[in-house]
Design an enzyme around this catalytic site. Structure first.
Site, PDB file in Angstrom:
ATOM      1  N   GLU A   1      -3.581   7.510  -4.620  1.00  0.00           N
ATOM      2  CA  GLU A   1      -3.937   7.002  -5.951  1.00  0.00           C
ATOM      3  C   GLU A   1      -5.244   7.627  -6.429  1.00  0.00           C
ATOM      4  O   GLU A   1      -6.151   7.796  -5.606  1.00  0.00           O
ATOM      5  CB  GLU A   1      -4.072   5.483  -5.902  1.00  0.00           C
ATOM      6  CG  GLU A   1      -2.736   4.820  -5.649  1.00  0.00           C
ATOM      7  CD  GLU A   1      -2.871   3.315  -5.416  1.00  0.00           C
ATOM      8  OE1 GLU A   1      -3.929   2.741  -5.694  1.00  0.00           O
ATOM      9  OE2 GLU A   1      -1.886   2.733  -4.945  1.00  0.00           O
TER      10      GLU A   1
ATOM     11  N   HIS B   1      -1.109   0.477  -9.980  1.00  0.00           N
ATOM     12  CA  HIS B   1      -1.752  -0.493  -9.059  1.00  0.00           C
ATOM     13  C   HIS B   1      -2.343  -1.683  -9.835  1.00  0.00           C
ATOM     14  O   HIS B   1      -3.562  -1.861  -9.877  1.00  0.00           O
ATOM     15  CB  HIS B   1      -2.832   0.201  -8.210  1.00  0.00           C
ATOM     16  CG  HIS B   1      -3.213  -0.593  -6.989  1.00  0.00           C
ATOM     17  ND1 HIS B   1      -3.620  -0.012  -5.808  1.00  0.00           N
ATOM     18  CD2 HIS B   1      -3.249  -1.916  -6.759  1.00  0.00           C
ATOM     19  CE1 HIS B   1      -3.894  -0.942  -4.923  1.00  0.00           C
ATOM     20  NE2 HIS B   1      -3.682  -2.123  -5.485  1.00  0.00           N
TER      21      HIS B   1
ATOM     22  N   ARG C   1       0.848  -1.186   0.000  1.00  0.00           N
ATOM     23  CA  ARG C   1       0.000   0.000   0.000  1.00  0.00           C
ATOM     24  C   ARG C   1       0.882   1.233   0.000  1.00  0.00           C
ATOM     25  O   ARG C   1       1.929   1.249   0.664  1.00  0.00           O
ATOM     26  CB  ARG C   1      -0.890   0.031   1.258  1.00  0.00           C
ATOM     27  CG  ARG C   1      -2.070  -0.898   1.207  1.00  0.00           C
ATOM     28  CD  ARG C   1      -3.106  -0.436   0.179  1.00  0.00           C
ATOM     29  NE  ARG C   1      -4.248  -1.326   0.091  1.00  0.00           N
ATOM     30  CZ  ARG C   1      -4.370  -2.313  -0.799  1.00  0.00           C
ATOM     31  NH1 ARG C   1      -3.417  -2.559  -1.655  1.00  0.00           N
ATOM     32  NH2 ARG C   1      -5.458  -3.051  -0.833  1.00  0.00           N
TER      33      ARG C   1
END
Ligand code: 8YV
Length: 313
Positions: free
Chosen positions: A262, A280, A233
């Site tokens: 993000e 991602h 993360r």
């Protein structure tokens, strides 16, 4: 017989949305003009929710869902859920563990090779036309035989370690507690692991406990020949400290699949050549995403039929 009602917080793949809608009466929260007004007016009718490791749900939404009993989440991460609140309310949560281990571990290896061997940079070099008879591409760093430090040896970390054995890489890991029966050496001191490692790979959960675990001090310990790989993360890394470390060559390079905010990736990162940036995509293969979708549907079906989830958190 009428279909059970399901509240879906955010969009998933088209195929998943279609399969869900075939079996359930789905209310798509993100399509509501005023989501909270919708929940205030209709929230009482929902017992089941579908969401994801990206969208999670908020305490404010939960307060408007007095009858909610189960959340089936797409993804293995649970950091965007208010877990204490779920526990207090007796709401159960399922995730999609295991089915994505291989894909995320493959990506971690890919990022190690890409950042150390400078693959993306070399690709840019060829495309730009810079390769000619007098200009070759600068030497990169070797991967095989280098030391791999894993931060968070869980199911994904284990899958990375397994792959690393094919690259003859010695492995050590940092977890709060040693993993019983693990063949890898536990390093209780993160700084010591960073000092030892050539590659520091993050596969730990996000959330408060790991927030900014990787700070300027850890990056300095990793050193100018070390590489940071993050498939966990964005919140685990102090992004500002990482940018400074990359700019000043405090570390050799980085491979990042996740970011603090993000989908925003700081311009300062995008300008640097010693970092590989991915949007991602750790679990983003057709095969794995289908398995994840199937597992969400299996959990929902099982909970409605038996009151039990297949893969509860
Ligand atoms: C997905 C993830 O990007 O599983 C996770 O926790 O971060 C990824 O697999 C995410 O679940 C997509 O919603």
């Amino acid at each position: 017989m009428s279909k059970p009602k399901v509240l879906q917080i955010g969009p998933l793949s088209e195929r998943f949305n279609r399969e869900l809608a075939e079996q359930y009466e789905v209310s798509a929260l993100w399509q509501q003009a005023e989501p909270l007004t919708f929940l205030r007016e209709q929230g009482e009718q929902f017992i089941y929710m579908v969401s994801s490791a990206r969208f999670g749900c908020t305490a404010e939404q939960l307060a408007l869902l007095p009858n909610l009993r189960a959340i089936c989440s797409f993804g293995v991460g649970y950091d965007p859920y208010p877990l204490e609140l779920l526990r207090d309310r007796g709401i159960v949560l399922s995730t999609t563990p295991d089915v994505l281990n291989d894909c995320v571990a493959d990506l971690a290896m890919g990022l190690m090779i890409d950042s150390a061997r400078r693959l993306s940079e070399a690709d840019r070099f060829v495309r730009s036309g810079a390769w000619n008879s007098t200009t070759g591409f600068p030497l990169a760093r070797r991967v095989s035989g280098k030391r791999l430090g894993i931060v968070g040896l869980g199911r994904i970390g284990e899958a990375v370690a397994l792959r690393a054995s094919g690259f003859s890489m010695p492995v050590r890991y940092h977890n709060r507690r040693a993993v019983e029966g693990s063949p890898y050496q536990h390093e209780p001191d993160l700084l010591a692991l960073a000092r030892w490692a050539d590659f520091l790979v993050l596969t730990c959960p996000g959330g408060k406990a790991t927030h900014h675990l990787i700070n300027a001090e850890v990056l300095e310990a990793l050193g100018p020949d070390g590489f940071l790989i993050n498939v966990a993360r964005g919140s685990v890394v102090d992004e500002a400290a990482l940018i400074a470390a990359l700019q000043q060559k405090v570390i050799g390079g980085a491979g990042l699949d996740v970011f603090e905010r993000e989908p925003q990736v700081p311009a300062a990162l995008r300008e640097l050549d010693n970092v590989v940036l991915l949007p991602h995509v750790g679990s983003a293969s057709v095969e794995t995403r289908q398995q994840m979708a199937d597992l969400v549907l299996d959990n929902l079906r099982a909970f409605i039929a038996t009151g039990r989830l297949v893969t509860p958190l």
